[in-house]
Design a protein around this motif. Structure first.
Motif, PDB file in Angstrom:
ATOM      1  N   LEU A   1       0.873  -1.172   0.000  1.00  0.00           N
ATOM      2  CA  LEU A   1       0.000   0.000   0.000  1.00  0.00           C
ATOM      3  C   LEU A   1       0.910   1.221   0.000  1.00  0.00           C
ATOM      4  O   LEU A   1       1.175   1.822   1.046  1.00  0.00           O
ATOM      5  CB  LEU A   1      -0.921  -0.009   1.228  1.00  0.00           C
ATOM      6  N   PRO A   2       1.388   1.622  -1.139  1.00  0.00           N
ATOM      7  CA  PRO A   2       2.471   2.624  -1.194  1.00  0.00           C
ATOM      8  C   PRO A   2       2.079   4.010  -0.736  1.00  0.00           C
ATOM      9  O   PRO A   2       2.950   4.813  -0.408  1.00  0.00           O
ATOM     10  CB  PRO A   2       2.859   2.625  -2.683  1.00  0.00           C
ATOM     11  N   VAL A   3       0.752   4.346  -0.697  1.00  0.00           N
ATOM     12  CA  VAL A   3       0.360   5.692  -0.266  1.00  0.00           C
ATOM     13  C   VAL A   3      -0.333   5.676   1.087  1.00  0.00           C
ATOM     14  O   VAL A   3      -0.875   6.698   1.514  1.00  0.00           O
ATOM     15  CB  VAL A   3      -0.538   6.366  -1.331  1.00  0.00           C
ATOM     16  N   LEU A   4      -0.322   4.527   1.783  1.00  0.00           N
ATOM     17  CA  LEU A   4      -0.972   4.442   3.094  1.00  0.00           C
ATOM     18  C   LEU A   4      -0.303   5.412   4.066  1.00  0.00           C
ATOM     19  O   LEU A   4       0.915   5.415   4.233  1.00  0.00           O
ATOM     20  CB  LEU A   4      -0.883   3.018   3.638  1.00  0.00           C
ATOM     21  N   GLU A   5      -1.129   6.253   4.720  1.00  0.00           N
ATOM     22  CA  GLU A   5      -0.614   7.267   5.644  1.00  0.00           C
ATOM     23  C   GLU A   5      -0.877   6.916   7.097  1.00  0.00           C
ATOM     24  O   GLU A   5      -0.064   7.226   7.967  1.00  0.00           O
ATOM     25  CB  GLU A   5      -1.232   8.622   5.314  1.00  0.00           C
ATOM     26  N   THR A   6      -2.038   6.310   7.418  1.00  0.00           N
ATOM     27  CA  THR A   6      -2.351   5.945   8.801  1.00  0.00           C
ATOM     28  C   THR A   6      -2.780   4.485   8.857  1.00  0.00           C
ATOM     29  O   THR A   6      -3.570   4.031   8.030  1.00  0.00           O
ATOM     30  CB  THR A   6      -3.479   6.822   9.379  1.00  0.00           C
ATOM     31  N   LEU A   7      -2.247   3.763   9.835  1.00  0.00           N
ATOM     32  CA  LEU A   7      -2.590   2.352  10.048  1.00  0.00           C
ATOM     33  C   LEU A   7      -2.884   2.154  11.522  1.00  0.00           C
ATOM     34  O   LEU A   7      -2.068   2.508  12.384  1.00  0.00           O
ATOM     35  CB  LEU A   7      -1.438   1.449   9.610  1.00  0.00           C
ATOM     36  N   THR A   8      -4.062   1.616  11.826  1.00  0.00           N
ATOM     37  CA  THR A   8      -4.467   1.349  13.206  1.00  0.00           C
ATOM     38  C   THR A   8      -4.885  -0.108  13.319  1.00  0.00           C
ATOM     39  O   THR A   8      -5.746  -0.578  12.568  1.00  0.00           O
ATOM     40  CB  THR A   8      -5.643   2.252  13.622  1.00  0.00           C
ATOM     41  N   ILE A   9      -4.271  -0.830  14.245  1.00  0.00           N
ATOM     42  CA  ILE A   9      -4.587  -2.248  14.478  1.00  0.00           C
ATOM     43  C   ILE A   9      -4.930  -2.399  15.947  1.00  0.00           C
ATOM     44  O   ILE A   9      -4.098  -2.101  16.816  1.00  0.00           O
ATOM     45  CB  ILE A   9      -3.390  -3.147  14.116  1.00  0.00           C
ATOM     46  N   ARG A  10      -6.146  -2.880  16.215  1.00  0.00           N
ATOM     47  CA  ARG A  10      -6.623  -2.943  17.599  1.00  0.00           C
ATOM     48  C   ARG A  10      -7.352  -4.252  17.878  1.00  0.00           C
ATOM     49  O   ARG A  10      -8.157  -4.705  17.080  1.00  0.00           O
ATOM     50  CB  ARG A  10      -7.593  -1.799  17.904  1.00  0.00           C
TER      51      ARG A  10
ATOM     52  N   SER B   1       1.408   7.586  10.355  1.00  0.00           N
ATOM     53  CA  SER B   1       0.883   7.342  11.706  1.00  0.00           C
ATOM     54  C   SER B   1       0.589   5.856  11.878  1.00  0.00           C
ATOM     55  O   SER B   1      -0.054   5.250  11.021  1.00  0.00           O
ATOM     56  CB  SER B   1      -0.394   8.164  11.928  1.00  0.00           C
ATOM     57  N   LEU B   2       1.046   5.287  12.983  1.00  0.00           N
ATOM     58  CA  LEU B   2       0.844   3.865  13.272  1.00  0.00           C
ATOM     59  C   LEU B   2       0.367   3.712  14.712  1.00  0.00           C
ATOM     60  O   LEU B   2       0.947   4.297  15.628  1.00  0.00           O
ATOM     61  CB  LEU B   2       2.145   3.082  13.070  1.00  0.00           C
ATOM     62  N   GLU B   3      -0.695   2.929  14.903  1.00  0.00           N
ATOM     63  CA  GLU B   3      -1.185   2.614  16.250  1.00  0.00           C
ATOM     64  C   GLU B   3      -1.357   1.113  16.380  1.00  0.00           C
ATOM     65  O   GLU B   3      -2.020   0.469  15.565  1.00  0.00           O
ATOM     66  CB  GLU B   3      -2.523   3.299  16.518  1.00  0.00           C
ATOM     67  N   LEU B   4      -0.768   0.538  17.421  1.00  0.00           N
ATOM     68  CA  LEU B   4      -0.911  -0.875  17.764  1.00  0.00           C
ATOM     69  C   LEU B   4      -1.507  -0.934  19.157  1.00  0.00           C
ATOM     70  O   LEU B   4      -0.898  -0.459  20.117  1.00  0.00           O
ATOM     71  CB  LEU B   4       0.448  -1.583  17.732  1.00  0.00           C
TER      72      LEU B   4
END
Length: 888
Positions: free
Chosen positions: A707-716, A753-756
């Motif tokens: 996903l070359p343009v992914l800016e925010t990823l949240t995994i919960r 931005s990354l949230e785990l």
């Protein structure tokens, strides 16, 4: 903020302490005393002026039309000289720009600079007031007095458009019969930047505004001795004083010396005798607004010139009949008077009353003749059936405008006859109508209810219609015929209704909301004819031709959109040609919908996952799709889709493929899909925001995700993720994992931005994230077994914010953290060892984070929940969490 009371500020502060971690409150003020009282920072920040370049850029954006600057360079030179006279103050630039926008020629600009602006500078060099007054000088005489009247409101006061227009009308600034003129005055002042911060209702109409402090100063300067706002003006009563705003205070005794008072706003009455004295003294009052009263004296009937009376939010139970002698009264506000039980018997004698706001909760009846008050233009509510004079036929006719809510409190046996006599349709200026049947008592069966609303013919110029709580099992299918201006329809809590009015060819319908219709199985029948034509011959472009927003919520029996005429299932030939937003929530039996080729936003909650099988797959590719028995789905139809949110598909959806044909998809959210097992990305290159939350069965996320343009990823909150069997040689397994991890994270090279969150068995953050060189925000929360951050974290050279919340086994931060030279904010909560080790000033290693400008570290074990983490299960989590992360 203007209040400099330290006690009141501390009281307010106590209410703000419950804010989320990292929350900030910005206080703005023009008072040094207020800044000292707040005192939450060592030194207040003084806002400076714009630079010359910034001032010019603001002016250029506001003033120059497309290509105008390039085509006439002389305008640029004159414009820069004009901007230089504005003192680098944004408000002055905006005001001057609004004056020049309608002037296109070089000559007009030069004349403005030489004549008007030079005079402004000479009047008082260095003072912004002359520049602002330029805009005032361009107003018409009518607009000038309207603007000056605004000085009666306190600074930062949010005033309503309708209320202000009614006050202007009461002062005679425009003819009462021309209410539209008042609205035009308001919008003109807004356009010329005298008003700011407009707030709109859901229909796009401006409801409230404010006035900039400096513009308020200008209004007070213009009004001079004619207007007085208690608290911002000293009590100097002169013969010129006309309008007074007491801002909730009692009238001072000095006010009684005034001779020509026409407005008393915000008057608080502590003693009834004081009101009697004011009424006797000020017989020329046009406007009276009273606070803190429980009785209205009969002497109020002596105010023969009174046109505006505001009694809102008082504890009065009744009005004296003497009030009916106010033959010039135009506006009566009885809003939020919860104890008001009745209106005076001769209320209909108020022959000039145009605007009535009233609380209907405890009114037992309406006075006789109420339905003949044809001068009423605005009646915000009407209750049907409480008393003998409250039938629907008692609703005034001809002149009602704007919005009206009709509450059917009780439907008697003659309700059908009353509906036949009603003149609702004659109110051609009504644009918004709410018909509420909630809580109504009825002696009518379902057929009579249908007959009653059939007789209740609706005004043909309606734009917004909402029906609440209708208890019949059918609505007349032709009920909306002729309502060709309808823009929005909401049908809510009509629990027994199985048949809806004909909707498909309303020519301007943009929004349709269907909510809590428990008996509805289909929205329309295939064979239903419309007055304007035969449905069988309807072209796609004529089918809901302008519908842009569709929401279906809590329709438990809804099976499909169109019921087949032959009973063999739904016919799928129709489509919504312009639909942009579709939301489906709580429609568990819904299996298919018409296509929407231009759809941009799709949000589904608590639905049958098989809906995707029949709707997200293009007809041309049915042969490529997995069979329906495999409970799979492939999102390859909506090439215009930008946002997709899937929440709580409790059955049916176990496989989801995001096709590369979704070439415009930017945001994907998947929440609470407990049976979803596989999520495949077919190399789409447009997704910028991805959130995966609480998908308990998810085991397979496509390997090598790119996903070359992914800016925010949240995994919960993962609960049932499998892990590959571990090799006997642990080091070899780690090396193999390293080889698969790095390339996968490198496929997210644009991630900002990354949230785990809530992955209890995760012990180590995958090293692969250290290749995310564009990462700016990293949040790790509720990782209960996390013991270390990767040493290579220093590779995240752009990281500016790091949040670590409830990771109790994390004892230290890597020394390489000092290499994060861009780090501006560090938050640590619920990590006892980290708190003790790094909290300033006594932490053992607090020097390591000394370079970070903003740190917020707690030594306690308190929890911090995110807004949408309603429930966090901290128990068992299956194996494979770390492996799952390496594949994202």
């Amino acid at each position: 903020m203007w209040d400099d009371s330290r006690d009141r500020w501390l009281e307010l502060m106590s209410l703000l302490e419950c804010g989320r971690i990292g929350s900030k409150v910005i206080v703005t003020t023009r008072s040094d005393n207020v800044a000292k009282v707040v005192g939450t920072v060592t030194k207040s920040y003084k806002l400076g002026f714009l630079t010359d370049d910034e001032s010019w850029e603001l002016f250029r954006r506001l003033e120059f039309k497309q290509n105008q600057e390039e085509s006439n360079p002389n305008l640029t030179q004159i414009g820069k000289e004009i901007v230089g006279s504005c003192g680098n103050v944004p408000l002055a630039i905006r005001v001057v720009g609004s004056l020049l926008y309608s002037k296109d020629s070089e000559k007009e600009w030069q004349l403005f600079k030489d004549d008007q602006l030079s005079k402004a500078k000479l009047m008082e060099d260095g003072n912004l007031m002359p520049v602002l007054k330029l805009s005032y000088d361009y107003l018409t005489p009518a607009l000038k007095q309207c603007f000056a009247y605004c000085s009666l409101f306190p600074k930062d006061y949010e005033f309503s458009k309708a209320g202000l227009v009614h006050l202007w009308m009461a002062q005679g600034y425009f003819e009462p019969s021309n209410r539209d003129i008042g609205d035009q005055y308001f919008m003109e002042l807004l356009r010329m930047n005298f008003f700011q911060d407009p707030k709109e209702d859901g229909k796009g109409n401006v409801k409230t505004c404010k006035i900039h402090d400096l513009v308020h100063d200008l209004a007070q300067h213009i009004a001079g001795a004619e207007n007085m706002l208690l608290g911002e003006s000293s009590m100097q009563v002169t013969d010129e004083l006309i309008h007074v705003s007491l801002n909730g205070w009692e009238a001072p005794s000095a006010l009684l010396a005034a001779k020509n008072i026409r407005s008393l706003l915000g008057l608080s009455i502590e003693r009834p005798a004081s009101l009697e004295g004011l009424i006797s003294r000020f017989q020329s009052l046009r406007v009276l607004s009273l606070n803190n009263i429980d009785t209205v004296p009969s002497s109020i009937g002596r105010l023969r010139h009174l046109r505006y009376l505001n009694l809102a939010r008082n504890c009065i139970e009744c009005l004296p009949n003497a009030i009916t002698r106010l033959e010039n009264l135009q506006t009566l506000n009885l809003d939020s008077c919860p104890f008001l039980k009745e209106l005076p018997r001769d209320f209909a004698k108020l022959s000039n009353l145009r605007h009535l706001v009233i609380n209907w909760d405890n009114l037992t009846d309406l006075p006789s003749g109420f339905g003949k008050m044809t001068t009423l233009h605005e009646l915000h509510g009407f209750i049907v059936g409480k008393g003998k004079n409250t039938g629907i036929d008692s609703l005034p006719a001809l002149n009602l405008r704007g919005e009206l809510r009709i509450q059917f409190f009780k439907l008697r046996k003659n309700a059908v006859i009353e509906a036949q006599r009603a003149t609702l349709k004659e109110n051609q200026q009504l644009t918004s109508l709410i018909l509420s049947f909630r809580g109504e008592e009825t002696a009518l069966d379902s057929d009579e209810l249908k007959r009653m609303i059939s007789c209740l013919q609706l005004p043909q110029k309606l734009k917004y219609l909402k029906v609440l709580g209708y208890k019949g099992d059918e609505m007349p299918i032709w009920w909306f015929d002729g309502l060709r201006k309808l823009v929005s329809i909401s049908l809510v809590s009509c629990n027994n209704c199985r048949v809806l009015p004909y909707l498909r060819q309303l020519p301007h319908l943009k929004s349709l909301y269907l909510q809590s219709l428990n008996a509805l199985e289909y929205v329309e029948d295939e064979g239903t004819n419309w007055v304007g034509g035969n449905s069988d011959s309807t072209a796609h472009n004529d089918y809901f031709p302008f519908l842009e927003v569709l929401e279906l919520e809590d329709l438990p029996r809804l099976k499909g959109w169109t019921r087949s005429s032959n009973g063999e299932g739904e016919q799928r030939k129709e489509l919504f040609p312009r639909l942009l937003q579709l939301k489906i929530n709580g429609c568990n039996k819904l299996m298919s919908m018409p296509f929407a080729p231009k759809l941009e936003s799709l949000e589904v909650h608590n639905i049958n996952g098989r809906l995707f099988r029949s709707n997200l797959m293009s007809q041309q590719n049915d042969q490529e799709a997995p069979s329906s028995s495999s409970n799979s789905s492939s999102s390859i139809l909506f090439t215009s889709l930008k946002r997709l949110k899937i929440c709580e598909t409790n059955d049916g959806l176990v496989f989801l493929s995001i096709s590369s044909r979704l070439c415009n998809l930017e945001t994907l959210e998947i929440r609470h899909c407990h049976k979803l097992w596989s999520l495949i990305f077919d190399s789409p290159n447009s997704i910028r925001h991805l959130l995966i939350y609480n998908c308990r069965s998810l085991r397979n996320i496509s390997k090598g995700i790119h996903l070359p343009v992914l800016e925010t990823l949240t995994i919960r909150n993962y609960q049932e993720l499998e892990e590959e069997e571990e090799d006997e040689d642990e080091d070899e397994d780690e090396d193999e994992d390293e080889m698969t991890t790095r390339p996968d994270w490198q496929g997210l090279r644009s991630l900002h931005s990354l949230e785990l969150s809530c992955i209890p068995k995760l012990e180590k953050i995958p090293r692969g994230i250290t290749c995310l060189t564009m990462l700016q925000h990293l949040t790790i929360t509720f990782l209960l077994n996390l013991t270390a951050l990767p040493d290579e974290i220093s590779n995240l050279s752009l990281l500016c914010e790091l949040r670590i919340i409830k990771c109790p086994k994390l004892a230290s931060l890597p020394s390489s953290l000092q290499g994060l030279t861009s780090l501006q904010k560090l938050y640590i909560r619920g990590c006892p060892d980290l708190g003790i080790r790094y909290k300033k000033p006594n932490g053992k290693d607090c020097h390591i984070i000394q370079y970070i400008p903003h740190t917020d570290i707690s030594t306690g074990c308190e929890l911090s929940f995110h807004d949408d983490l309603d429930f966090i299960e901290l128990g068992r989590t299956d194996r494979g969490v770390q492996r799952m992360l390496s594949l994202v």
